[in-house]
Design an enzyme around this catalytic site. Structure first.
Site, PDB file in Angstrom:
ATOM      1  N   HIS A 281      40.241  37.990  36.354  1.00 18.62           N
ATOM      2  CA  HIS A 281      40.857  38.997  35.475  1.00 18.62           C
ATOM      3  C   HIS A 281      41.187  40.282  36.240  1.00 18.62           C
ATOM      4  O   HIS A 281      40.375  41.204  36.301  1.00 18.62           O
ATOM      5  CB  HIS A 281      39.898  39.289  34.314  1.00 18.62           C
ATOM      6  CG  HIS A 281      40.480  40.112  33.214  1.00 18.62           C
ATOM      7  ND1 HIS A 281      39.955  40.122  31.940  1.00 18.62           N
ATOM      8  CD2 HIS A 281      41.535  40.972  33.179  1.00 18.62           C
ATOM      9  CE1 HIS A 281      40.640  40.937  31.170  1.00 18.62           C
ATOM     10  NE2 HIS A 281      41.601  41.482  31.905  1.00 18.62           N
TER      11      HIS A 281
ATOM     12  N   GLY B  62      41.657  51.574  31.012  1.00 22.57           N
ATOM     13  CA  GLY B  62      41.413  50.671  32.139  1.00 22.57           C
ATOM     14  C   GLY B  62      40.581  51.321  33.227  1.00 22.57           C
ATOM     15  O   GLY B  62      40.636  52.530  33.419  1.00 22.57           O
TER      16      GLY B  62
ATOM     17  N   HIS C  56      44.520  43.226  37.119  1.00 23.53           N
ATOM     18  CA  HIS C  56      45.853  43.746  36.789  1.00 23.53           C
ATOM     19  C   HIS C  56      46.415  44.406  38.050  1.00 23.53           C
ATOM     20  O   HIS C  56      46.052  45.531  38.373  1.00 23.53           O
ATOM     21  CB  HIS C  56      45.762  44.786  35.668  1.00 23.53           C
ATOM     22  CG  HIS C  56      45.238  44.255  34.364  1.00 23.53           C
ATOM     23  ND1 HIS C  56      46.073  43.773  33.369  1.00 23.53           N
ATOM     24  CD2 HIS C  56      43.983  44.122  33.872  1.00 23.53           C
ATOM     25  CE1 HIS C  56      45.343  43.383  32.316  1.00 23.53           C
ATOM     26  NE2 HIS C  56      44.070  43.594  32.599  1.00 23.53           N
TER      27      HIS C  56
ATOM     28  N   ASP D  14      38.293  42.856  35.120  1.00 20.76           N
ATOM     29  CA  ASP D  14      39.332  43.584  34.394  1.00 20.76           C
ATOM     30  C   ASP D  14      39.792  44.793  35.211  1.00 20.76           C
ATOM     31  O   ASP D  14      40.000  45.881  34.657  1.00 20.76           O
ATOM     32  CB  ASP D  14      38.855  44.016  32.995  1.00 20.76           C
ATOM     33  CG  ASP D  14      40.023  44.318  32.059  1.00 20.76           C
ATOM     34  OD1 ASP D  14      41.190  44.218  32.496  1.00 20.76           O
ATOM     35  OD2 ASP D  14      39.765  44.659  30.891  1.00 20.76           O
TER      36      ASP D  14
ATOM     37  N   HIS E  39      36.563  39.972  28.244  1.00 23.01           N
ATOM     38  CA  HIS E  39      35.765  41.187  28.021  1.00 23.01           C
ATOM     39  C   HIS E  39      35.102  41.263  26.650  1.00 23.01           C
ATOM     40  O   HIS E  39      35.322  42.190  25.877  1.00 23.01           O
ATOM     41  CB  HIS E  39      36.588  42.456  28.277  1.00 23.01           C
ATOM     42  CG  HIS E  39      37.987  42.476  27.752  1.00 23.01           C
ATOM     43  ND1 HIS E  39      38.289  42.182  26.458  1.00 23.01           N
ATOM     44  CD2 HIS E  39      39.164  42.759  28.362  1.00 23.01           C
ATOM     45  CE1 HIS E  39      39.596  42.278  26.300  1.00 23.01           C
ATOM     46  NE2 HIS E  39      40.146  42.622  27.437  1.00 23.01           N
TER      47      HIS E  39
END
Ligand code: DOR
Ligand code: ZN
Ligand code: ZN
Ligand code: ZN
Length: 401
Positions: free
Chosen positions: A18, A272, A20, A253, A186
Site C-alpha cells: 500500500h 496522508g 502512493h 499507506d 487501514h
C-alpha cells in the site's frame, strides 16, 4: 562479491502492499524514483502502488502507462492496484494482471461497487477488491457540525469510527454475497476488527504503522501532519500491537504530500503520512520490547502480501523464489530523523522516536539496492499478479505483449 552478514537477521524481501507514489501527475509530492528509493531505504524489495494518481490508473491505457513509468524509474520491484471507474474498463485492465481493484467507499456508491463485483464474477477473475472503508453519509453528517472549528483534533470526530464500521459492514455483505475476496485497507478500530472476524474465508485486512503506534492525542503534538484518512482513533477504539495476530498485513499507506500543504488548516491540509522509511525501525523496536515477533514481521510484510496479491515469486525464501532479501540489524539504536529520507516528503510524526533495530540491506532479485542506509542503482521490474484461477475457468487469456 562476498557479502558478510554475520550478526544480522535475514528476512524475505519485504513487500509494502500500500503505497502512493503520485506518479504520474503529482510528482512534486513524490515520483516513482524517489518513492522507490524510500522503499529500498526502508527495507522493501517490492511495493504495490495505489491508483489515485492524476489521471487515475482506472483504464488499460493508464495502467500500461504506469507500468512503463515504474519500469523506467523504479529501484525496487512493483505491482499495481487498478482504480475503478467503469465496468467497461475492467476487462482491459485484467490483461495487465493488477494486484487488485481499489475502491474508495467514501467516493464510490455501493451499487457501482456491486457492479465491479458482478463484472469480476462474469469474467471469472479472482482478483481481490481492495477497499478504503468510510461511509460517505456518516462522514458528511459528522462534518456538518464541525465545519467552523479549527482545532486539528476535530478531524477525528469528522470521520468517526462509525463511518468506518458501517462501511466495513457493507463491504462484508458484498463479499459474502458475491463470494469474492476483499482486502480491507487501514482497518483502524477494534469494532471493525470484530466485524471482520467471521468472514476470514473471503476477507483479509491491513493495519498501518500510524494506526498501530499513535492515537488521536497525536493531533495535539503534531497538528495536521497526522491528518490522515481514516483518522487516528482514541485510545479506547484504536488498534494495538497485541491485536496483530488477527490482522493479515501491515501496509504503510505511504502518502506523501508537500509540507506546506500539510500545514494548511485542518480542513484544507491533504490527508496522508509518509511511512516507508520509518516502519521497519518502529516494528523492530516493538520486537526488541517483546511486543511482537520477527515471525509476525515476516508474515505481515512478506508472506501475506505475496499470497493475497498473487506475487508468486515473492514473500518467501526458498527455491524458485526471487532472491529478494531484507537484512536487519536487531541491535542498532538511534533516533528517527527525516533528514536522511529519500522520499520528497521530509517529515514524519515519528521524528525523534528512539528505535532499536534497522534495515541494513535490501536486495532485489540478487542485486543490492540499499546498503548501510545508502540507496544504490536498481532496475525495478513490474510484477504481474497471478491470482488463483477458479476451477471453472477454462484457461486464462492473459497476454502481456
Ligand atoms: O490519508 C489518506 N491519504 N487516505 C487515503 O485514502 C488517500 C491517501 C492519499 O492518497 O494521500
Ligand atoms: Zn485509503
Ligand atoms: Zn487505501
Ligand atoms: Zn492509501
Amino acid at each position: 562479491e562476498r557479502i558478510d552478514l554475520k550478526g544480522y537477521f535475514v528476512l524475505p524481501g519485504l513487500i509494502d502492499s500500500h503505497v502512493h507514489f503520485r506518479d504520474p501527475g503529482l510528482e512534486y509530492k513524490e515520483d516513482f524514483r524517489t518513492g522507490s528509493m524510500a522503499a529500498a531505504h526502508g527495507g522493501f524489495a517490492t511495493v504495490l502502488d495505489m491508483p489515485n494518481t492524476v489521471p487515475p490508473t482506472d483504464n488499460a491505457a493508464e495502467f500500461q502507462r504506469k507500468i512503463r513509468i515504474g519500469e523506467r524509474k523504479s529501484v525496487v520491484d512493483f505491482g499495481l492496484h487498478a482504480g475503478f471507474r467503469s465496468v467497461s474498463d475492467v476487462k482491459g485492465i485484467l490483461r495487465f494482471m493488477p494486484a487488485s481493484f481499489k475502491v474508495f467507499m467514501d467516493l464510490t456508491g455501493i451499487s457501482a461497487v456491486d457492479g465491479l463485483f458482478r463484472e469480476l464474477k462474469a469474467l471469472s477473475a479472482p482478483v481481490p477488491v481492495t477497499v478504503h472503508c468510510e461511509n460517505r453519509d456518516v462522514v458528511m453528517e459528522s462534518m456538518k457540525e464541525l465545519k467552523d472549528m479549527s482545532d486539528p483534533s476535530v478531524y477525528a470526530l469528522a470521520r468517526p469510527p462509525l463511518a468506518e464500521e458501517v462501511s466495513v459492514a457493507e463491504v462484508l455483505a458484498l463479499s459474502l454475497h458475491h463470494e469474492h475476496p476483499v482486502h480491507i485497507c487501514h482497518l483502524s478500530t477494534v469494532k471493525s476488527l470484530q466485524l471482520v472476524e467471521p468472514f476470514r474465508d473471503y476477507v483479509t485486512c491491513e493495519v498501518t504503522p500510524h494506526h498501530l503506534m499513535l492515537d488521536s492525542g497525536a493531533f495535539r503534538r503534531f497538528g495536521t501532519v497526522v491528518k490522515t484518512n481514516p483518522p487516528l482513533r482514541p485510545p479506547e477504539s484504536r488498534i494495538y500491537p497485541e491485536f496483530l495476530d488477527r490482522i493479515n498485513v501491515i501496509g504503510t499507506d505511504h502518502a506523501p504530500h508537500g509540507i506546506e500543504e500539510k500545514r494548511k488548516g485542518v480542513w484544507d491540509a491533504p490527508p496522508g503520512i509518509p511511512n516507508l522509511e520509518v516502519v521497519l525501525k518502529l516494528l523492530l523496536t516493538l520486537v526488541s520490547k517483546g511486543r511482537m515477533s520477527l515471525y509476525t514481521i515476516r508474515r505481515m510484510l512478506a508472506e501475506e502480501p505475496a499470497r493475497i496479491f498473487g506475487l508468486r515469486s515473492k514473500g518467501r525464501i526458498s527455491e524458485g523464489m526471487d532472491a529478494d532479501f531484507t537484512v536487519v540489524d536487531l541491535k542498532e539504536t538511534g533516533s528517527i530523523s527525516s533528514d536522511d529520507f529519500y522520499s520528497k516528503a521530509h517529515y514524519t510524526p515519528f521524528e525523534g522516536f528512539s528505535y532499536t533495530g534497522t534495515p541494513v540491506m535490501t536486495m532485489v532479485r540478487g542485486r543490492v539496492v540499499m546498503r548501510d542506509g545508502e540507496v544504490l542503482e536498481g532496475n525495478g521490474r513490474y510484477i504481474p499478479a497471478e491470482h488463483d484461477s477458479k476451477p471453472e475457468t477454462s484457461g486464462s487469456e492473459v497476454d502481456l505483449s
